[in-house]
Design an enzyme around this catalytic site. Sequence first.
Site, short mmCIF file in Angstrom:
data_model
loop_
_atom_site.label_atom_id
_atom_site.label_comp_id
_atom_site.label_asym_id
_atom_site.label_seq_id
_atom_site.Cartn_x
_atom_site.Cartn_y
_atom_site.Cartn_z
N ASP A 231 -11.71 -39.63 -37.41
CA ASP A 231 -11.03 -40.99 -37.51
C ASP A 231 -11.98 -42.17 -37.02
O ASP A 231 -13.37 -41.99 -37.10
CB ASP A 231 -10.04 -41.00 -36.62
N HIS B 248 -11.91 -32.58 -42.10
CA HIS B 248 -10.84 -33.32 -41.77
C HIS B 248 -11.79 -34.42 -41.48
O HIS B 248 -11.88 -34.82 -40.11
CB HIS B 248 -10.00 -32.79 -40.51
N ASP C 268 -11.18 -23.94 -44.45
CA ASP C 268 -11.79 -24.92 -44.88
C ASP C 268 -10.87 -25.78 -45.68
O ASP C 268 -10.61 -25.62 -46.98
CB ASP C 268 -12.86 -24.67 -45.95
N GLU D 25 -12.28 -30.51 -38.41
CA GLU D 25 -12.75 -31.80 -38.05
C GLU D 25 -14.14 -31.93 -37.63
O GLU D 25 -14.76 -30.87 -37.45
CB GLU D 25 -11.88 -32.38 -37.06
#
Length: 759
Positions: free
Chosen positions: A384, A690, A733, A742
């Site tokens: 993020d 991710h 994965d 992530e």
Amino acid sequence: MAKMRKVLAVTMAAAMTMSMLAGCGDKKTDGTEEQTVQSTETESGDVSTETEETETSEAVTEEENSQVTDGDVLVDLNFDDNDTDGCATYFNGGQAELLNENGELCLDVTSTGKLDYANQIFYDGFALNQDCVYELSFDVHSTIERALQYRIQINGGDYHAYVMDEAMVGTDTQHVSTQFTMSEESDPAPRLCMNLGHFEGKGDDSTPHKIYFDNIKLTVVDASKAQQVESIPEPKIVNVNQLGYKKNAQKLATITNESAKTFDVVDVATGKSVKTGELGDWHYDSGADLRYTIVDFSDVNAEGTYKITVDTGEESYEFQVKDGIYDDIYKASVLMLYDQRCGTALDSAAAGDFAHEACHTGQAIVYGSDVAKDVTGGWHDAGDYGRYVVPGAKAVQDLLLTYEDSAEAAKDDTIGIPESGNGVPDILDEARYELDWMLKMQDENSGGVYHKVTGEVFPETVLAVDETAQMILSPISTAATGDFAAVMAKASVIYRDIDKDFADTCLAAAQKAWKYLEEHEEDPGFTNVGDIVTGSYSDGRMTDEYLWAAAELYIATGDESYNDYVKKTVKTSVKYGLGWADVGYYAIYDYCMNVKDCEAEKAILKEGADDLVKNYGKCGFGSATGGEYVWGSNMAVANDGMLLLMASKVFGDDSYVDYAADQLNYLLGRNPVSYCYVTGYGSQTPENPHHRPSEVLGKAMPGMLIGGANGNLQDPYAKAVLADMAPEKCYVDNAQSYSCNEVTIYWNSPLVYLLAAMK
């Protein structure tokens, strides 16, 4: 292409897992996230989301059931047991309570917020097969007339819906039913959602109310064309470091087929064996639930490309033997940090397809006030775009130690970042980009440091320039302030002969932060405030942060008051580690390297390193974790390698180096899932991290260390496809698996240290 083990979408009878992401993954595990509500610290110092579980999902193999059939009921919730039957809630600005009322699922809504998904009921634990026809049905009524949206969606990435519709509901119970065909690839872990936030112009949902559900069902209508779910590559029987080995390095491979009797090391160019031998001495690795033997081929030192074969027909991936084997991946691991830069335009010459204009350039608002502050810059923490002082400090420290401990890294000014060629080692240029941001995070008046700057919630799957939410400065914390004081004091020493003014600024900021720490020793650990649900990086014990700050300030200033604090604190209970939560070894190592009177500190370091050596013997693949594989386990492996190298430097004992090298070998392919865990490298590399930029662009940013095996199965996708697997094999994965797949800056930073040391 690796053979695929098939995991079929069949009924997972009431198999539930309420995963609310906190994102490596604290938030995710620290950097991880998604639908974050509450997080708890794991043993590795990372944070996983607190989950509520009923029954455990079971992955169904091809042998157990080859296909779904007509009439299978995948979801069947009637709430007659006065329970919520595994349903859970996610809030994004709304307020509500989920309960069972008179044998129905009830959401008691206090506020609908501003978004249609501000209040959401969700349910996990089923699967959808491509080309299968389903019927979703439920009964619903409400104490007011209002709209709702029902959907079954992908549980990650852009969270798009496979089926979605709206309905108006009121006081009369109505039966809602819809049929749909799963037109996309099979999904072993979708999410059923009821969005109960605000719907503009569709009823008056502004007053508190209750909405009731019953008889929620998902039924297979026509399975005649249903496709199977494919997931998880079948691992190799012979596992090696997929990049390869330096000529004079120790070279080990792990073999897991007990039927094999002999092995050969084969020169790929000639097809001839350069070494042959018999296998034996089989052992058991409980973390991987495998019998294994180890082949030592250290005497194969002629430059070339090789593979290892066994007499049963299996073979390893190809690998190289040559010096300079890590040059490219080292640069990529540093460039990953450049690619995570915030608040500046990224140069395409360095970032390639991940170049972008400056992002997050507006001022942030101090939480609970109307004060605006410039905190532009720094690195995006993970998949993020939040920026967090606590993990950022760990990442910076790793880079500063890389500069000090690795001669080549200390001189390298050619990695390819915009500052390359300026006469300053690139590792210091990159660290300074984060340090400059951290200086902005200090409160000018108190000296305390704001914990993080993020939006209220994690962003959608968008590029950094497209996250336009108002940035908010979360309150000051002693964890952030302690870590800040430590790395600023460290930086004041490192940069003293490079930029004295900057070094002086860092030291003054560190001393000011220490004064804040002295006045706030009784402060509790950080917790999220208000409607903010981004990663908390919570840490309830700050003894190690205080110790680290005192040690670095003593080294920087020679002030005996700091030394007195160190000597007093090492006699108490301290959390020793190299993570973002447990930072005690950073204090101990720098103290041992810079202070003569350090026998007590040396004993602490040696005990930690020797414990890792003992753990090493329990794993057939070189890991020193002792069989523990949690969220961000690859950070733990890399940190272990760092600690072993630290012990080698402090004690002058080169025996620790081979153990450290095997931590890197594990990360680069010698592991039971046969992945090189660094994106873009090795024969089998993660392609679906991710990580929002990678997801939007449809390609993995290179040089990122993936979180890795997580036996706790802390996201719905992992629960669906990895159930009953041994912890060390719990990796998939897939971008939906945030607890396995992530990335974070502070997982990459110990990788940078290891690669620099092993170059």
